[in-house]
Write a protein that holds these residues in place. Structure first.
Motif, PDB file in Angstrom:
ATOM      1  N   ALA A 100     -18.909 -31.458   3.297  1.00 49.28           N
ATOM      2  CA  ALA A 100     -19.570 -32.186   3.028  1.00 49.28           C
ATOM      3  C   ALA A 100     -19.588 -33.513   4.021  1.00 49.28           C
ATOM      4  O   ALA A 100     -18.440 -33.659   4.277  1.00 49.28           O
ATOM      5  CB  ALA A 100     -19.625 -32.686   1.714  1.00 49.28           C
ATOM      6  N   TYR A 101     -20.649 -33.539   4.810  1.00 51.31           N
ATOM      7  CA  TYR A 101     -20.031 -34.664   5.366  1.00 51.31           C
ATOM      8  C   TYR A 101     -21.756 -35.995   4.471  1.00 51.31           C
ATOM      9  O   TYR A 101     -22.284 -36.162   4.174  1.00 51.31           O
ATOM     10  CB  TYR A 101     -21.226 -34.875   6.343  1.00 51.31           C
ATOM     11  N   ALA A 102     -20.508 -37.528   4.393  1.00 51.18           N
ATOM     12  CA  ALA A 102     -21.098 -38.871   3.541  1.00 51.18           C
ATOM     13  C   ALA A 102     -20.223 -39.472   4.148  1.00 51.18           C
ATOM     14  O   ALA A 102     -19.675 -39.266   4.492  1.00 51.18           O
ATOM     15  CB  ALA A 102     -20.992 -38.456   2.513  1.00 51.18           C
ATOM     16  N   ASP A 103     -21.518 -40.857   4.011  1.00 50.16           N
ATOM     17  CA  ASP A 103     -20.692 -41.638   4.223  1.00 50.16           C
ATOM     18  C   ASP A 103     -19.565 -42.558   5.588  1.00 50.16           C
ATOM     19  O   ASP A 103     -18.254 -42.605   5.345  1.00 50.16           O
ATOM     20  CB  ASP A 103     -19.690 -42.648   3.390  1.00 50.16           C
ATOM     21  N   GLY A 104     -19.530 -41.069   7.179  1.00 51.90           N
ATOM     22  CA  GLY A 104     -18.980 -41.427   8.115  1.00 51.90           C
ATOM     23  C   GLY A 104     -17.399 -40.866   8.246  1.00 51.90           C
ATOM     24  O   GLY A 104     -16.735 -41.234   8.575  1.00 51.90           O
ATOM     25  N   ALA A 105     -17.769 -39.523   7.034  1.00 53.37           N
ATOM     26  CA  ALA A 105     -16.391 -38.797   6.916  1.00 53.37           C
ATOM     27  C   ALA A 105     -17.211 -37.352   6.603  1.00 53.37           C
ATOM     28  O   ALA A 105     -18.321 -37.087   5.590  1.00 53.37           O
ATOM     29  CB  ALA A 105     -15.266 -39.600   6.348  1.00 53.37           C
ATOM     30  N   TRP A 106     -15.966 -36.407   6.861  1.00 51.42           N
ATOM     31  CA  TRP A 106     -16.246 -34.788   6.157  1.00 51.42           C
ATOM     32  C   TRP A 106     -15.267 -34.871   5.429  1.00 51.42           C
ATOM     33  O   TRP A 106     -14.110 -35.514   4.500  1.00 51.42           O
ATOM     34  CB  TRP A 106     -15.563 -34.143   7.129  1.00 51.42           C
ATOM     35  N   ARG A 107     -15.735 -34.552   4.104  1.00 50.25           N
ATOM     36  CA  ARG A 107     -15.291 -34.085   2.601  1.00 50.25           C
ATOM     37  C   ARG A 107     -14.199 -32.745   2.855  1.00 50.25           C
ATOM     38  O   ARG A 107     -15.750 -32.067   2.926  1.00 50.25           O
ATOM     39  CB  ARG A 107     -15.885 -34.557   1.017  1.00 50.25           C
ATOM     40  N   VAL A 108     -13.646 -32.403   2.633  1.00 48.34           N
ATOM     41  CA  VAL A 108     -12.792 -30.807   2.673  1.00 48.34           C
ATOM     42  C   VAL A 108     -11.968 -30.820   1.925  1.00 48.34           C
ATOM     43  O   VAL A 108     -11.633 -31.632   0.547  1.00 48.34           O
ATOM     44  CB  VAL A 108     -12.201 -31.008   3.861  1.00 48.34           C
ATOM     45  N   LEU A 109     -12.572 -29.625   1.187  1.00 45.22           N
ATOM     46  CA  LEU A 109     -12.384 -29.169  -0.883  1.00 45.22           C
ATOM     47  C   LEU A 109     -11.378 -27.558  -0.225  1.00 45.22           C
ATOM     48  O   LEU A 109     -11.651 -26.454   0.018  1.00 45.22           O
ATOM     49  CB  LEU A 109     -13.107 -29.180  -1.931  1.00 45.22           C
ATOM     50  N   VAL A 110     -10.071 -27.775  -0.850  1.00 49.22           N
ATOM     51  CA  VAL A 110     -10.443 -26.489  -0.316  1.00 49.22           C
ATOM     52  C   VAL A 110      -9.011 -26.327  -1.902  1.00 49.22           C
ATOM     53  O   VAL A 110      -7.993 -26.498  -2.647  1.00 49.22           O
ATOM     54  CB  VAL A 110      -8.426 -27.305   0.313  1.00 49.22           C
ATOM     55  N   LEU A 111      -9.769 -24.588  -1.901  1.00 56.12           N
ATOM     56  CA  LEU A 111      -8.991 -24.052  -3.924  1.00 56.12           C
ATOM     57  C   LEU A 111      -7.709 -22.719  -2.759  1.00 56.12           C
ATOM     58  O   LEU A 111      -8.087 -22.337  -1.532  1.00 56.12           O
ATOM     59  CB  LEU A 111      -9.615 -23.470  -3.955  1.00 56.12           C
ATOM     60  N   PHE A 112      -6.816 -23.484  -2.983  1.00 57.68           N
ATOM     61  CA  PHE A 112      -5.370 -22.608  -2.657  1.00 57.68           C
ATOM     62  C   PHE A 112      -4.193 -22.465  -3.338  1.00 57.68           C
ATOM     63  O   PHE A 112      -4.302 -22.906  -4.790  1.00 57.68           O
ATOM     64  CB  PHE A 112      -5.056 -23.585  -1.691  1.00 57.68           C
ATOM     65  N   THR A 113      -3.688 -21.126  -3.051  1.00 57.02           N
ATOM     66  CA  THR A 113      -2.147 -20.950  -3.681  1.00 57.02           C
ATOM     67  C   THR A 113      -1.061 -21.055  -2.823  1.00 57.02           C
ATOM     68  O   THR A 113      -0.944 -20.933  -1.677  1.00 57.02           O
ATOM     69  CB  THR A 113      -2.051 -19.291  -3.979  1.00 57.02           C
ATOM     70  N   ASP A 114      -0.227 -22.141  -3.325  1.00 61.49           N
ATOM     71  CA  ASP A 114       0.852 -22.131  -3.005  1.00 61.49           C
ATOM     72  C   ASP A 114       1.619 -21.299  -2.141  1.00 61.49           C
ATOM     73  O   ASP A 114       1.892 -20.589  -2.990  1.00 61.49           O
ATOM     74  CB  ASP A 114       1.678 -23.634  -3.923  1.00 61.49           C
ATOM     75  N   LEU A 115       2.190 -20.587  -1.032  1.00 62.93           N
ATOM     76  CA  LEU A 115       2.982 -19.948  -0.798  1.00 62.93           C
ATOM     77  C   LEU A 115       4.350 -19.998  -1.199  1.00 62.93           C
ATOM     78  O   LEU A 115       5.344 -18.770  -1.718  1.00 62.93           O
ATOM     79  CB  LEU A 115       2.881 -19.729   1.479  1.00 62.93           C
ATOM     80  N   ARG A 116       4.578 -21.397  -1.394  1.00 63.81           N
ATOM     81  CA  ARG A 116       6.506 -21.814  -1.970  1.00 63.81           C
ATOM     82  C   ARG A 116       6.798 -20.955  -3.084  1.00 63.81           C
ATOM     83  O   ARG A 116       7.226 -20.367  -3.372  1.00 63.81           O
ATOM     84  CB  ARG A 116       6.948 -22.803  -1.657  1.00 63.81           C
ATOM     85  N   ARG A 117       5.501 -21.622  -3.679  1.00 68.64           N
ATOM     86  CA  ARG A 117       5.353 -20.749  -5.357  1.00 68.64           C
ATOM     87  C   ARG A 117       4.863 -19.873  -5.633  1.00 68.64           C
ATOM     88  O   ARG A 117       5.834 -18.274  -6.026  1.00 68.64           O
ATOM     89  CB  ARG A 117       4.267 -21.514  -6.394  1.00 68.64           C
ATOM     90  N   LYS A 118       4.701 -18.851  -4.638  1.00 67.62           N
ATOM     91  CA  LYS A 118       4.324 -17.932  -4.760  1.00 67.62           C
ATOM     92  C   LYS A 118       5.964 -16.326  -4.201  1.00 67.62           C
ATOM     93  O   LYS A 118       5.843 -15.564  -5.037  1.00 67.62           O
ATOM     94  CB  LYS A 118       3.000 -17.374  -3.480  1.00 67.62           C
ATOM     95  N   GLU A 119       5.945 -17.417  -3.560  1.00 66.31           N
ATOM     96  CA  GLU A 119       7.661 -16.692  -2.718  1.00 66.31           C
ATOM     97  C   GLU A 119       8.129 -16.858  -3.581  1.00 66.31           C
ATOM     98  O   GLU A 119       9.158 -16.343  -4.115  1.00 66.31           O
ATOM     99  CB  GLU A 119       8.039 -17.310  -1.425  1.00 66.31           C
ATOM    100  N   GLU A 120       8.749 -18.051  -4.234  1.00 72.07           N
ATOM    101  CA  GLU A 120       9.959 -18.477  -5.397  1.00 72.07           C
ATOM    102  C   GLU A 120       9.092 -17.116  -6.728  1.00 72.07           C
ATOM    103  O   GLU A 120      10.057 -16.618  -7.171  1.00 72.07           O
ATOM    104  CB  GLU A 120       8.986 -19.576  -5.366  1.00 72.07           C
ATOM    105  N   SER A 121       8.388 -17.375  -6.645  1.00 73.90           N
ATOM    106  CA  SER A 121       7.415 -16.648  -8.189  1.00 73.90           C
ATOM    107  C   SER A 121       8.003 -14.990  -7.619  1.00 73.90           C
ATOM    108  O   SER A 121       8.621 -13.939  -8.707  1.00 73.90           O
ATOM    109  CB  SER A 121       6.324 -16.835  -8.282  1.00 73.90           C
ATOM    110  N   GLN A 122       7.865 -14.760  -6.690  1.00 68.42           N
ATOM    111  CA  GLN A 122       8.316 -12.844  -6.016  1.00 68.42           C
ATOM    112  C   GLN A 122       9.667 -12.821  -6.009  1.00 68.42           C
ATOM    113  O   GLN A 122      10.189 -12.472  -6.295  1.00 68.42           O
ATOM    114  CB  GLN A 122       7.804 -12.862  -4.616  1.00 68.42           C
ATOM    115  N   GLN A 123      10.237 -13.902  -5.971  1.00 69.71           N
ATOM    116  CA  GLN A 123      12.044 -14.017  -5.906  1.00 69.71           C
ATOM    117  C   GLN A 123      12.262 -13.698  -7.856  1.00 69.71           C
ATOM    118  O   GLN A 123      13.075 -12.940  -7.748  1.00 69.71           O
ATOM    119  CB  GLN A 123      12.528 -15.219  -5.895  1.00 69.71           C
TER     120      GLN A 123
END
Length: 138
Positions: A37-60
Motif C-alpha cells: 500500500a502507498y501512503a504518506d510518501g512511502a510504500w508499506r510492504v507486508l510480508v507473510l512468510f515461513t523462515d527457511l532456517r527454521r524450516k530446515e532446522e525442523s526437517q533436521q
C-alpha cells in the motif's frame, strides 16, 4: 510450521536502501503472500512468510527423531521376534517424528488420529523422542 508477518516501509526519500533491506530479507524466507500500500510518501510492504532456517532446522530434527525411532524399533522387533513394522508402522514413525510428542498423552492423540491404538511401548517411544530432542538442543 507457522506463518510469520513482517512489515517494511520504503520511503520515496531512501527507496534504494530500503529496497535492498527488503530484498535481502526475502532471500532468507519462503514467501506466502505480499501486500503493498502507498501512503504518506512511502510504500508499506507486508510480508507473510515461513523462515527457511527454521524450516530446515525442523526437517533436521524430524530426520533425527525418525532415525532414533527406527533404531529403537529395530531393537524392539529383534527382542520380540517380530517385524519392525509390527512394533511401529512406518507411517507412524514419520508422524511421530513430525509432531515430536514428549508425553504419552500427546503420542496417543497422534496415534488415535490415525485410527490406531497406542502401542504398549508408548512410554519408550516418548523417551526416544525426548532424548533425541535433548541431544539436539544441547
Amino acid at each position: 510450521m507457522s506463518t510469520e508477518i513482517r512489515t517494511f516501509s520504503i520511503p520515496d526519500a531512501a527507496a534504494e536502501e530500503a529496497q535492498a533491506q527488503l530484498s535481502s530479507f526475502l532471500r532468507t524466507v519462503e514467501v506466502q503472500r505480499i501486500e503493498t500500500a502507498y501512503a504518506d510518501g512511502a510504500w508499506r510492504v507486508l510480508v507473510l512468510f515461513t523462515d527457511l532456517r527454521r524450516k530446515e532446522e525442523s526437517q533436521q530434527i524430524e530426520a533425527a527423531i525418525a532415525a532414533a525411532l527406527n533404531g529403537w524399533r529395530d531393537k524392539a522387533a529383534a527382542q520380540a521376534g517380530v517385524t519392525r513394522d509390527a512394533v511401529l508402522a512406518d507411517d507412524l514413525v514419520q508422524e511421530i517424528a513430525r509432531f515430536a510428542p514428549t508425553t504419552e498423552h500427546e503420542l496417543s492423540i497422534i496415534v488415535n488420529a490415525r485410527g490406531q491404538a497406542i502401542s504398549p511401548q508408548g512410554g519408550e517411544i516418548v523417551q526416544v523422542v525426548r532424548s533425541t530432542l535433548d541431544l539436539l538442543i544441547d
